[in-house]
Structure formats: structure tokens, C-alpha cells
Design an enzyme around this catalytic site. Structure first.
Site, mmCIF file in Angstrom:
data_model
loop_
_atom_site.group_PDB
_atom_site.id
_atom_site.type_symbol
_atom_site.label_atom_id
_atom_site.label_comp_id
_atom_site.label_asym_id
_atom_site.label_seq_id
_atom_site.Cartn_x
_atom_site.Cartn_y
_atom_site.Cartn_z
ATOM 1 N N SER A 53 -17.920 -63.029 8.401
ATOM 2 C CA SER A 53 -18.334 -61.560 8.597
ATOM 3 C C SER A 53 -18.232 -60.766 7.551
ATOM 4 O O SER A 53 -18.381 -60.045 7.785
ATOM 5 C CB SER A 53 -18.124 -61.779 10.346
ATOM 6 O OG SER A 53 -16.496 -61.879 9.876
ATOM 7 N N HIS A 54 -16.836 -61.157 6.860
ATOM 8 C CA HIS A 54 -16.656 -60.117 5.592
ATOM 9 C C HIS A 54 -16.881 -60.985 4.694
ATOM 10 O O HIS A 54 -16.506 -60.482 3.652
ATOM 11 C CB HIS A 54 -15.349 -59.842 5.763
ATOM 12 C CG HIS A 54 -15.253 -58.877 7.604
ATOM 13 N ND1 HIS A 54 -14.692 -60.038 8.648
ATOM 14 C CD2 HIS A 54 -14.864 -57.358 6.753
ATOM 15 C CE1 HIS A 54 -14.803 -59.195 9.370
ATOM 16 N NE2 HIS A 54 -15.193 -57.850 8.603
ATOM 17 N N HIS A 126 -13.241 -48.193 4.012
ATOM 18 C CA HIS A 126 -12.861 -50.280 4.228
ATOM 19 C C HIS A 126 -13.880 -50.525 4.245
ATOM 20 O O HIS A 126 -14.184 -50.066 5.768
ATOM 21 C CB HIS A 126 -11.480 -50.359 4.704
ATOM 22 C CG HIS A 126 -10.968 -51.418 4.889
ATOM 23 N ND1 HIS A 126 -11.102 -52.342 4.848
ATOM 24 C CD2 HIS A 126 -9.764 -51.426 3.965
ATOM 25 C CE1 HIS A 126 -10.282 -53.785 4.681
ATOM 26 N NE2 HIS A 126 -8.546 -52.934 3.774
ATOM 27 N N PHE A 127 -14.450 -51.725 4.054
ATOM 28 C CA PHE A 127 -15.047 -52.244 4.369
ATOM 29 C C PHE A 127 -15.438 -53.860 4.507
ATOM 30 O O PHE A 127 -16.034 -54.542 4.458
ATOM 31 C CB PHE A 127 -16.944 -52.329 3.780
ATOM 32 C CG PHE A 127 -18.188 -51.796 4.556
ATOM 33 C CD1 PHE A 127 -19.035 -51.756 5.989
ATOM 34 C CD2 PHE A 127 -19.413 -52.900 3.901
ATOM 35 C CE1 PHE A 127 -20.055 -52.088 6.681
ATOM 36 C CE2 PHE A 127 -20.404 -53.359 4.278
ATOM 37 C CZ PHE A 127 -21.024 -52.886 5.552
ATOM 38 N N LEU A 130 -8.850 -57.359 6.662
ATOM 39 C CA LEU A 130 -8.014 -56.780 6.477
ATOM 40 C C LEU A 130 -6.790 -57.591 5.502
ATOM 41 O O LEU A 130 -5.898 -57.094 5.380
ATOM 42 C CB LEU A 130 -7.349 -55.621 7.841
ATOM 43 C CG LEU A 130 -6.482 -55.481 7.791
ATOM 44 C CD1 LEU A 130 -7.193 -54.059 6.432
ATOM 45 C CD2 LEU A 130 -5.953 -54.019 8.795
ATOM 46 N N THR A 166 -13.311 -49.992 15.799
ATOM 47 C CA THR A 166 -13.091 -51.493 16.090
ATOM 48 C C THR A 166 -11.656 -51.214 15.219
ATOM 49 O O THR A 166 -10.627 -52.234 16.118
ATOM 50 C CB THR A 166 -14.092 -52.456 15.243
ATOM 51 O OG1 THR A 166 -13.804 -52.208 13.999
ATOM 52 C CG2 THR A 166 -15.142 -52.741 15.669
ATOM 53 N N HIS A 192 -17.243 -55.914 14.776
ATOM 54 C CA HIS A 192 -18.542 -55.851 14.996
ATOM 55 C C HIS A 192 -19.708 -56.030 13.704
ATOM 56 O O HIS A 192 -20.308 -56.414 14.152
ATOM 57 C CB HIS A 192 -18.350 -54.057 14.192
ATOM 58 C CG HIS A 192 -19.553 -53.416 14.400
ATOM 59 N ND1 HIS A 192 -20.356 -52.676 13.417
ATOM 60 C CD2 HIS A 192 -20.241 -52.209 15.201
ATOM 61 C CE1 HIS A 192 -21.695 -52.479 13.732
ATOM 62 N NE2 HIS A 192 -21.879 -52.098 14.854
ATOM 63 N N ASP A 194 -19.103 -59.407 13.506
ATOM 64 C CA ASP A 194 -19.665 -60.798 14.911
ATOM 65 C C ASP A 194 -20.498 -60.663 15.357
ATOM 66 O O ASP A 194 -21.741 -61.175 15.969
ATOM 67 C CB ASP A 194 -18.058 -61.266 15.266
ATOM 68 C CG ASP A 194 -17.483 -61.764 15.128
ATOM 69 O OD1 ASP A 194 -17.872 -62.435 13.743
ATOM 70 O OD2 ASP A 194 -16.078 -61.974 14.736
ATOM 71 N N ARG A 309 -2.648 -75.380 16.801
ATOM 72 C CA ARG A 309 -3.532 -74.107 15.520
ATOM 73 C C ARG A 309 -2.792 -73.177 15.256
ATOM 74 O O ARG A 309 -2.865 -72.392 16.202
ATOM 75 C CB ARG A 309 -4.911 -74.277 15.178
ATOM 76 C CG ARG A 309 -5.352 -73.170 14.207
ATOM 77 C CD ARG A 309 -6.461 -73.778 14.741
ATOM 78 N NE ARG A 309 -7.394 -72.509 15.273
ATOM 79 C CZ ARG A 309 -8.973 -72.197 15.992
ATOM 80 N NH1 ARG A 309 -9.119 -72.853 15.054
ATOM 81 N NH2 ARG A 309 -8.880 -70.890 16.251
ATOM 82 N N LEU A 310 -2.015 -72.316 14.245
ATOM 83 C CA LEU A 310 -1.411 -71.044 14.351
ATOM 84 C C LEU A 310 -2.535 -69.772 13.754
ATOM 85 O O LEU A 310 -3.756 -70.381 12.791
ATOM 86 C CB LEU A 310 -0.396 -71.114 13.314
ATOM 87 C CG LEU A 310 0.624 -71.447 14.186
ATOM 88 C CD1 LEU A 310 1.895 -71.851 12.413
ATOM 89 C CD2 LEU A 310 1.335 -71.022 14.941
#
EC number: 1.5.1.21
Length: 343
Positions: A53-54, A126-127, A130, A166, A192, A194, A309-310
Site C-alpha cells: 500500500s506504500h 508525508h505520503f 512511516l 489516519t 487509508h 488499504d 510472529r512479532l
């Protein structure tokens, strides 16, 4: 760009090849080479790690925002050393990642000297994911916390209309004998991006993610995107965290709140024009045993009680696979990227 390549012809590219391709795209479409370097590595890293998604999914949004004149792709960030443990950066209506890159070395020096340092970025777009903003600090033995507010699309708990973004939060910490503990999360019930992916793929969302334009619960992603809104995760708890992000990422930095900018005169604009806050801590200044060893002990105990799973594990697995075998991209998407690069 599609986020999934299921049932589509695919091609494989190496991580350096994808960075180079994306870099050329950004330069062709109006960024400076310096900005292109930072954005290309960020976007390619997300694609490499399976954060679809990013990853390249974001390229059309970047380019339409640049073409609209909404964001300055050649902005040169202004770094301001304002205190023993405080750095400000005016991104000058440019992207957030180059602003962070410009201040990173000074921020690290201050964190190691004072034990903690704050970076306040304003006037930034910022798009991206993070987590890439905090992972480099964790790799250097530091603890990092970052937050950024976005555009209005989330209804505060108990409210009738959207107000928050978000508003994601990212955390990174060193770990002895393993990859750093790194994760990010939106304070909305779902990211957003997703929702956009689900809309393109024709999938319903889980219940409790958002409402339609009439404020009624919906699982239809297009109803959320077409005048609806997302909900905060965890009801009042996520809403409170989202409020905190607005105050720290915008109120403290001098950036816009999620509801304060107006891109209506820039058709095609998609990048939020807000702010970002980073807090970096040198754990060696803390008391007790070595922090990275304590992190590893916590991980060991989590595995001991059955958490297999962490946060971040899936991303690290995908990274290892991509670095060993290449990044799989839908052939149509790769051809489109090559067209955008001027091939």
C-alpha cells in the site's frame, strides 16, 4: 499501480534496479536529484518489504501531486538548531523524507549528547510508510518514535463528521541478536491506502472500519472513499491517540492540522500538507542492563507465551526473500513505470 500481482504476468527486479527506476521517474516528473534519491529508496523499500500500500502503488499519487503544483519537488529543507535537544526543519512545502534526511545527523548527535532529542518538521508532505523513518535510528542503537498527521478522513469517537487523519505512529528499538523492533500503525481502524486497494480489487472490508456519507456503518470501501470516513481503532482509545498525533505532529511543529489545508485549487493533489515529530532516545543513558539485551529478553518471553510472529517479522521475511530472489512486480506495472521514466 496495482497492489497485488495475483493471476497477472510478473517480472522480477532487484532492489537497486527498482531504486534506480523510481529515481528516474521522480526526476523526470519534477523533483531534484536529491529529493528523488530519498523518495526512490523509501518507495522501493516498502515494495521490497511487502508493504504494497506504500510501495509503487503510491507513484501515481506522488506524480499527480507534483504535476498539480501542490508540492515542491525541488524544495531545499531549512534545518534550525534551536536547543540542546531540539531541532526544527522547515520542509518549505516539500516532502517530509528529505527534511528528515537533512536533519538526521544533527538529531543523532543531540540524542547521544543529551540522551534525548526532538525533531519537529513543518510544512511537509508525508505520503509514505512511516517505519522507514525510524528504522535507521534503531539500527544505530537508538530508540525512535515518530508520528505524522494526514488529511481529514477519520471521525473522532462520538463525533458526527470526520476531522482527524489516519495519523500513524511508528516505533523503532534495537534488539540484541536480531533485527530491530520496528513497526508503525495508523490510529484509524485501517490504513487509508488499504481501503483504496480494497476498492480497486473489489473486496469488502471487515466490519467496523468505516461509515458511508450518511454516517452509517459500511464494509464497502468505495462508500468510505466517496464521502464516507474511517473510524478510529479501539473506539475512544484510538481517537485519543489520533488527537495526540494532531497536537504533536502539527500543533507542536507548526504544521497544519489535518483539517487546515485546502487542496481544492490543485486538482490531482493527494499528499497531505502537515507536519511530523520524531523523538530519538539514547538508551545507553538509561539505568540497568544493556537496552538491546532487555529487548531480546522481552522477545524471548513473548515467544515463550505463544506469540509466534512479532510486529515487523513478516516485513523482514519478505525483505530477505526480495533481496535473495528479487522483487516480484506485475509486468503491466513494471512497463508503466518504465514509461513514466521515459523509456
Amino acid at each position: 499501480m496495482s497492489a497485488s500481482h495475483a493471476d497477472q504476468p510478473t517480472q522480477t527486479v532487484s532492489y537497486p534496479q527498482l531504486i534506480d527506476l523510481l529515481r528516474r521517474i521522480f526526476v523526470v516528473h519534477g523533483t531534484s536529484p536529491e529529493v528523488a534519491d530519498v523518495l526512490a529508496e523509501n518507495c522501493a523499500s516498502a515494495q521490497r518489504d511487502g508493504s504494497h500500500s506504500h510501495g509503487i502503488f503510491r507513484i501515481p499519487g506522488y506524480l499527480s501531486s507534483l504535476a498539480s503544483g501542490w508540492v515542491d519537488g525541488k524544495a531545499v529543507p531549512v534545518v534550525e538548531d534551536v536547543g540542546a535537544a531540539f531541532v526544527r526543519v522547515d520542509a518549505c512545502n516539500g516532502f517530509a523524507q528529505p527534511a528528515l534526511a537533512a536533519a538526521r545527523s544533527l538529531l543523532i548527535d543531540k540524542a547521544r549528547s543529551a540522551g534525548v532529542a526532538i525533531l519537529a518538521i513543518r510544512g511537509s508532505h508525508h505520503f509514505a510508510a512511516l517505519w522507514p523513518d525510524v528504522e535507521p535510528f534503531a539500527e544505530q542503537g537508538l530508540v525512535a518514535l515518530s508520528m505524522v498527521n494526514s488529511m481529514t478522513c477519520v471521525v473522532p469517537h462520538g463525533a458526527r463528521q470526520p476531522l482527524f487523519g489516519t495519523n500513524p505512529i511508528a516505533f523503532g528499538a534495537p534488539r540484541a541478536g536480531g533485527e530491530p523492533i520496528v513497526f508503525d500503525l495508523a490510529t484509524s481502524a485501517i490504513a487509508h491506502g488499504d481501503v483504496q486497494i480494497a476498492a480497486r480489487e473489489g473486496r469488502l472490508l471487515p466490519a467496523g472500519m468505516g461509515v458511508d456519507r450518511d454516517g452509517l456503518p459500511t464494509q464497502e470501501p468505495r462508500a468510505i472513499l466517496d464521502g464516507g470516513a474511517l473510524l478510529p481503532f479501539g473506539g475512544h482509545k484510538g481517537s485519543a491517540l489520533s488527537m495526540m498525533v494532531e497536537l504533536l505532529a502539527a500543533g507542536l511543529t507548526g504544521g497544519n492540522f489535518s483539517f487546515e489545508f485546502d487542496w481544492s485549487k490543485h486538482p490531482g493533489a493527494q499528499t497531505p500538507w502537515t507536519g511530523q515529530l520524531l523523538i530519538v532516545i539514547d538508551p545507553d543513558k538509561g539505568a540497568g542492563q544493556h537496552f538491546a539485551q532487555r529487548s531480546e529478553e522481552l522477545v524471548r518471553q513473548l515467544h515463550g507465551v505463544g506469540q509466534e510472529r512479532l510486529p515487523g517479522d513478516r516485513r523482514y521475511l519478505e525483505r530477505a526473500r526480495s533481496m535473495a530472489h528479487g522483487i516480484v512486480i506485475a509486468q503491466a506495472d513494471l512497463e508503466r513505470l518504465q514509461e513514466l521514466a521515459g523509456h
